[in-house]
Write a protein that holds these residues in place. Structure first.
Motif, PDB file in Angstrom:
ATOM      1  N   THR A 308       1.237 -38.544-127.685  1.00  0.00           N
ATOM      2  CA  THR A 308       0.913 -37.718-126.238  1.00  0.00           C
ATOM      3  C   THR A 308       0.596 -36.750-126.702  1.00  0.00           C
ATOM      4  N   VAL A 309       2.444 -35.439-126.403  1.00  0.00           N
ATOM      5  CA  VAL A 309       2.030 -34.590-127.064  1.00  0.00           C
ATOM      6  C   VAL A 309       1.380 -33.928-128.276  1.00  0.00           C
ATOM      7  N   ALA A 310       1.435 -34.574-128.983  1.00  0.00           N
ATOM      8  CA  ALA A 310       0.263 -33.772-129.900  1.00  0.00           C
ATOM      9  C   ALA A 310      -1.418 -33.511-129.455  1.00  0.00           C
ATOM     10  N   ARG A 311      -1.288 -35.041-128.907  1.00  0.00           N
ATOM     11  CA  ARG A 311      -3.141 -35.341-129.110  1.00  0.00           C
ATOM     12  C   ARG A 311      -3.551 -34.182-127.778  1.00  0.00           C
ATOM     13  N   ARG A 312      -2.656 -33.520-126.836  1.00  0.00           N
ATOM     14  CA  ARG A 312      -2.592 -32.488-125.675  1.00  0.00           C
ATOM     15  C   ARG A 312      -2.298 -31.147-126.382  1.00  0.00           C
ATOM     16  N   LEU A 313      -1.728 -30.941-127.534  1.00  0.00           N
ATOM     17  CA  LEU A 313      -1.129 -29.770-127.516  1.00  0.00           C
ATOM     18  C   LEU A 313      -2.195 -28.249-127.627  1.00  0.00           C
ATOM     19  N   PHE A 314      -3.635 -28.758-128.323  1.00  0.00           N
ATOM     20  CA  PHE A 314      -4.149 -27.561-128.956  1.00  0.00           C
ATOM     21  C   PHE A 314      -5.258 -27.775-127.159  1.00  0.00           C
ATOM     22  N   TYR A 315      -5.830 -28.842-126.940  1.00  0.00           N
ATOM     23  CA  TYR A 315      -6.315 -28.308-125.326  1.00  0.00           C
ATOM     24  C   TYR A 315      -5.173 -27.597-124.241  1.00  0.00           C
ATOM     25  N   ALA A 316      -4.232 -27.517-124.124  1.00  0.00           N
ATOM     26  CA  ALA A 316      -3.175 -27.123-123.291  1.00  0.00           C
ATOM     27  C   ALA A 316      -3.145 -25.144-123.711  1.00  0.00           C
ATOM     28  N   LEU A 317      -3.024 -25.485-125.066  1.00  0.00           N
ATOM     29  CA  LEU A 317      -3.563 -24.035-125.053  1.00  0.00           C
ATOM     30  C   LEU A 317      -4.329 -22.982-125.069  1.00  0.00           C
ATOM     31  N   ARG A 318      -5.385 -24.205-125.658  1.00  0.00           N
ATOM     32  CA  ARG A 318      -7.022 -23.812-124.677  1.00  0.00           C
ATOM     33  C   ARG A 318      -7.323 -23.196-123.378  1.00  0.00           C
ATOM     34  N   MET A 320      -4.680 -22.138-121.828  1.00  0.00           N
ATOM     35  CA  MET A 320      -4.072 -21.078-121.123  1.00  0.00           C
ATOM     36  C   MET A 320      -4.936 -19.451-120.891  1.00  0.00           C
ATOM     37  N   ASP A 321      -5.655 -19.711-122.237  1.00  0.00           N
ATOM     38  CA  ASP A 321      -6.553 -18.366-122.513  1.00  0.00           C
ATOM     39  C   ASP A 321      -8.022 -19.023-120.884  1.00  0.00           C
ATOM     40  N   TYR A 322      -8.389 -20.275-121.199  1.00  0.00           N
ATOM     41  CA  TYR A 322      -9.220 -20.171-120.197  1.00  0.00           C
ATOM     42  C   TYR A 322      -8.771 -19.324-118.783  1.00  0.00           C
ATOM     43  N   GLN A 323      -7.375 -20.035-118.273  1.00  0.00           N
ATOM     44  CA  GLN A 323      -6.892 -19.805-117.009  1.00  0.00           C
ATOM     45  C   GLN A 323      -6.559 -18.287-116.928  1.00  0.00           C
ATOM     46  N   LYS A 324      -6.639 -17.238-118.658  1.00  0.00           N
ATOM     47  CA  LYS A 324      -6.487 -15.762-118.122  1.00  0.00           C
ATOM     48  C   LYS A 324      -4.900 -15.744-117.938  1.00  0.00           C
ATOM     49  N   VAL A 325      -4.030 -16.389-118.195  1.00  0.00           N
ATOM     50  CA  VAL A 325      -2.477 -16.652-118.693  1.00  0.00           C
ATOM     51  C   VAL A 325      -2.218 -14.938-119.160  1.00  0.00           C
ATOM     52  N   GLU A 326      -1.435 -14.564-119.336  1.00  0.00           N
ATOM     53  CA  GLU A 326      -0.682 -13.070-119.568  1.00  0.00           C
ATOM     54  C   GLU A 326       0.521 -13.541-120.604  1.00  0.00           C
ATOM     55  N   VAL A 327       1.286 -14.301-120.190  1.00  0.00           N
ATOM     56  CA  VAL A 327       2.418 -14.432-121.147  1.00  0.00           C
ATOM     57  C   VAL A 327       2.704 -16.210-121.010  1.00  0.00           C
TER      58      VAL A 327
END
Ligand code: AMP
Ligand code: MG
Length: 367
Positions: A308-318, A320-327
């Motif tokens: 499950t971690v593998a399946r969600r990882l790239f989605y979760a990284l993206r 972060m970009d969509y939510q405009k986090v800074e760190v």
């Protein structure tokens, strides 16, 4: 049939068998004419072009901004097609194919001349895979040719696991994307080189080293960490290994380890960053989610459930970009079986790795 377009890129999004047939016929024709078509596989979305057409393959490198020395994986519909592309298929390759094809395993084999140099970045070997996603298999059969396909993202960004991710990166740069819903594995294929004896693991993935060793009944080499730092003096056995990858826009701190020490380190870091007033995003396990707070939190899954971690990882990284986090601060997972592939991708995404030093403290390493 009128398909919607995004900046000129067709979104082939079939909702029934008849539409699927039409989408496949159209996508196959585009590929045969030398165009770029992104398509779903069980690992991530691939950016496809005719593997034997050097002009079409050049288009892949251009659309992705991919360095010319990073070879592509050639996707085929069955092992029969491999004989036309590989000069030699050793018995261990046939055995692995029998166990893991169709599926998320790529094999590096000596190439035949018919495979253009641009596809293999000048190497004398070619990477082959039979994907198991039904739409990928149908598309390769309909196009009736091997399809070179790296991940369908801009080079360096997280790999795409939905058609929307592909469009976010490549709309306007490719002819079409075939939508098959979210990918089930979520990480790129395992890459094994059969050029050496014993064979060598070049990239960890869903098919683990242990699974390969059980089938081959012998140990294989793990070269997946060799030459992995950019600018390293050693030539990496797999050119793609030297590039930083999968990175979201904000810098990512990866905190490795486990238990209380890892949690204390995560807490100190997140509190420190929050005090600096930077918008913080967290990537956490199910077990840790209630210990930390931040404006953006993505829960990857239980520490006992690396699939499950593998399946969600790239989605979760993206996200972060969509939510405009800074760190970003990410919790590290146990490096065992599929956890190895998860940690391989997290380390390549990380700007800084914070790792137990074996003396009760942590050392900071540049990713
Ligand atoms: P991607 O297409 O982005 O999933 O990356 C493909 C991976 O397979 C990269 O890490 C490449 O370096 C590796 N690869 C492809 N072809 C070869 C080859 N002939 N020898 C070694 N590694 C390869
Ligand atoms: Mg890639």
């Amino acid at each position: 049939m009128q398909w919607p377009q995004v900046k000129g890129t067709l979104l082939l999004s079939p909702h029934n068998d008849q539409q699927e047939e039409k989408a496949l016929v159209h996508a196959a024709r585009l590929l045969r004419e030398g165009n770029l078509v992104a398509f779903p596989t069980e690992t991530v979305y691939g950016l496809g072009a005719s593997a034997l057409n050097p002009v079409a393959v050049a288009g892949i490198f251009k659309a992705k901004g991919r360095p010319a020395d990073n070879p592509l994986i050639v996707h085929i519909a069955g092992i029969e097609q491999a004989y036309a592309l590989a000069r030699e298929i050793p018995p261990e390759a046939s055995l692995l194919a029998r166990y893991f094809w169709p599926g998320p395993l790529t094999m590096v084999l000596p190439k035949r001349q018919i495979v253009p140099d641009i596809t293999t970045a000048g190497l004398s070997s070619v990477a082959l895979r039979v994907p198991s996603h039904p739409l990928a298999l149908k598309l390769i059969r309909a196009a009736d040719m091997p399809i070179a396909a790296p991940s369908a993202n801009i080079s360096g960004s997280p790999s795409p696991t939905t058609a929307a991710h592909v469009l976010a990166d490549l709309a306007g740069r490719i002819a079409a994307v075939l939508d098959g819903g979210p990918c089930s594995v979520g990480l790129e294929s395992t890459v094994i080189s059969l050029l050496s004896s014993p064979p060598a693991l070049l990239r960890p993935g869903w098919v683990t080293q242990e699974m390969v060793e059980r089938v081959l009944k012998r140990h294989i080499l793990d070269l997946s960490n060799l030459g992995s730092s950019e600018g390293s003096q050693e030539p990496p056995p797999s050119p793609g290994m030297k590039y930083r990858h999968y990175a979201p826009k904000a810098p990512l701190f990866l905190v490795e380890g486990e238990g209380e020490p890892q949690r204390r380190q995560l807490l100190a870091l997140t509190e420190g960053l929050a005090m600096q007033g930077r918008k913080l995003g967290l990537l956490l396990s199910e077990e840790s989610k209630n210990y930390f707070s931040a404006p953006v939190k993505e829960i990857l899954g239980s520490r006992n459930d690396p699939a499950t971690v593998a399946r969600r990882l790239f989605y979760a990284l993206r996200r972060m970009d969509y939510q405009k986090v800074e760190v970003i601060v990410a919790e590290g997972f146990e490096e065992k079986e599929l956890g190895k592939a998860v940690m391989n991708r997290l380390r390549k995404a990380a700007a800084t790795i914070i790792r137990p030093d074996g003396k009760g403290g942590f050392s900071w390493i540049r990713g």
